[in-house]
Design a protein around this motif. Structure first.
Motif, PDB file in Angstrom:
ATOM      1  N   TRP A 152      36.675  17.673 100.797  1.00 22.13           N
ATOM      2  CA  TRP A 152      36.914  16.611 101.769  1.00 22.13           C
ATOM      3  C   TRP A 152      37.958  15.670 101.192  1.00 22.13           C
ATOM      4  O   TRP A 152      37.894  15.260 100.046  1.00 22.13           O
ATOM      5  N   ALA A 154      40.155  12.060 101.504  1.00 23.58           N
ATOM      6  CA  ALA A 154      40.135  10.705 102.064  1.00 23.58           C
ATOM      7  C   ALA A 154      41.344  10.502 102.959  1.00 23.58           C
ATOM      8  O   ALA A 154      42.480  10.835 102.589  1.00 23.58           O
ATOM      9  N   GLN A 155      41.137   9.927 104.126  1.00 28.20           N
ATOM     10  CA  GLN A 155      42.190   9.703 105.103  1.00 28.20           C
ATOM     11  C   GLN A 155      42.783   8.304 104.943  1.00 28.20           C
ATOM     12  O   GLN A 155      42.925   7.557 105.898  1.00 28.20           O
ATOM     13  N   THR A 184      30.013  13.583 110.133  1.00 25.89           N
ATOM     14  CA  THR A 184      30.073  13.026 111.490  1.00 25.89           C
ATOM     15  C   THR A 184      30.578  14.017 112.528  1.00 25.89           C
ATOM     16  O   THR A 184      30.494  13.746 113.725  1.00 25.89           O
ATOM     17  N   THR A 188      34.762  16.328 109.980  1.00 27.95           N
ATOM     18  CA  THR A 188      34.906  14.915 109.625  1.00 27.95           C
ATOM     19  C   THR A 188      33.630  14.415 108.947  1.00 27.95           C
ATOM     20  O   THR A 188      32.534  14.920 109.186  1.00 27.95           O
ATOM     21  N   ARG A 190      32.233  10.660 106.352  1.00 25.77           N
ATOM     22  CA  ARG A 190      32.561   9.346 105.788  1.00 25.77           C
ATOM     23  C   ARG A 190      31.759   9.158 104.502  1.00 25.77           C
ATOM     24  O   ARG A 190      30.668   9.707 104.342  1.00 25.77           O
ATOM     25  N   GLU A 192      30.384   6.006 102.043  1.00 25.86           N
ATOM     26  CA  GLU A 192      30.152   4.565 101.948  1.00 25.86           C
ATOM     27  C   GLU A 192      29.339   4.277 100.696  1.00 25.86           C
ATOM     28  O   GLU A 192      28.443   5.033 100.326  1.00 25.86           O
ATOM     29  N   GLU A 199      34.525  -1.100 102.504  1.00 27.04           N
ATOM     30  CA  GLU A 199      34.348  -0.438 103.794  1.00 27.04           C
ATOM     31  C   GLU A 199      34.260   1.065 103.568  1.00 27.04           C
ATOM     32  O   GLU A 199      34.731   1.580 102.538  1.00 27.04           O
ATOM     33  N   ALA A 202      37.040   7.228 105.391  1.00 29.70           N
ATOM     34  CA  ALA A 202      37.028   8.364 106.312  1.00 29.70           C
ATOM     35  C   ALA A 202      37.468   9.622 105.575  1.00 29.70           C
ATOM     36  O   ALA A 202      38.439   9.609 104.819  1.00 29.70           O
ATOM     37  N   LEU A 203      36.769  10.736 105.817  1.00 34.58           N
ATOM     38  CA  LEU A 203      37.034  12.001 105.155  1.00 34.58           C
ATOM     39  C   LEU A 203      37.298  13.086 106.184  1.00 34.58           C
ATOM     40  O   LEU A 203      36.776  13.036 107.307  1.00 34.58           O
ATOM     41  N   ARG A 204      38.112  14.062 105.778  1.00 36.97           N
ATOM     42  CA  ARG A 204      38.385  15.246 106.613  1.00 36.97           C
ATOM     43  C   ARG A 204      38.343  16.473 105.738  1.00 36.97           C
ATOM     44  O   ARG A 204      38.873  16.454 104.598  1.00 36.97           O
TER      45      ARG A 204
END
Length: 213
Positions: A152, A154-155, A184, A188, A190, A192, A199, A202-204
């Motif tokens: 994954w 990080a975006q 998610t 995709t 996330r 945290e 904050e 976001a991961l892809r």
């Protein structure tokens, strides 16, 4: 009787017959008495008629008062339902229905610390929307992570705070960020980390990653 006396008697009889034939007027006092009597009779008759009419009116009013309901008397108030007659079951059912229809809220993640026994186990098939404990190794920066057999990315840039813990305790290498990974979507997710990252990141999912990741 001589002729002179006979003539006088005849004249007397003739005068009496004339008086009898004539209409003698009734003296004025007699007329007043008669009229007064008539007026008294009229007054008595009128009084009797008035008394009869008054009695009839009073009788009608009394009969109407007895037969008609008393408007001044207040109507009996409607009985209010008592507490025992009111069932609490609808309220309980409504509350149960609302709680059943309301979506379950996931518990907010809390700050994690590194487990000296080792990193948390990763699921083979993560459930969408469920947060899993994860220690993100960032010795080459916070760009890629391996979770549940996939890579994954990080975006965006992830700003790392100073004083991150290491795998074997504070200031030990390699540095990690204790947090949570939540899938998610199909590709995709996330990450945290309360207390470390301001904050979520976001991961892809990607097919490959550099050697130092």
């Amino acid at each position: 009787m001589n002729d002179f006396e006979g003539r006088e008697q005849d004249e007397l009889r003739s005068g009496l017959r004339g008086l009898a034939d004539q209409q003698v007027p009734v003296p004025a006092p007699v007329r007043e008495v008669v009229e007064r009597g008539r007026r008294r009779r009229r007054v008595r008759v009128a009084g009797a008629v008035t008394a009869v009419v008054a009695c009839a009116v009073v009788a009608g009013v009394l009969s109407g008062t007895q037969s008609a309901p008393d408007e001044r008397r207040p109507a009996p108030a409607a009985a209010e339902p008592t507490a025992s007659a009111t069932s609490a079951e609808p309220t309980v059912s409504a509350a149960a229905s609302e709680s059943a229809s309301a979506p379950a809220l996931a518990a907010a993640p809390v700050r994690r610390e590194v487990d000296p026994a080792g990193p948390p186990a990763q699921p083979g098939s993560p459930v969408l929307g469920q947060a899993y404990p994860f220690d993100w190794g960032v010795h080459c920066g916070a760009r890629y992570l391996w979770f549940s057999g996939r890579i994954w990315q990080a975006q965006g840039e992830v700003s790392l705070p100073p004083g991150l813990p290491g795998v074997h305790g504070p200031n030990s290498a390699p540095l990690v960020v204790p947090g949570y990974v939540t899938v998610t979507g199909a590709d995709t997710a996330r990450f945290e980390a309360p207390g470390y990252l301001r904050e979520p990141a976001a991961l892809r999912a990607v097919a490959d990653a550099p050697l130092c990741a």
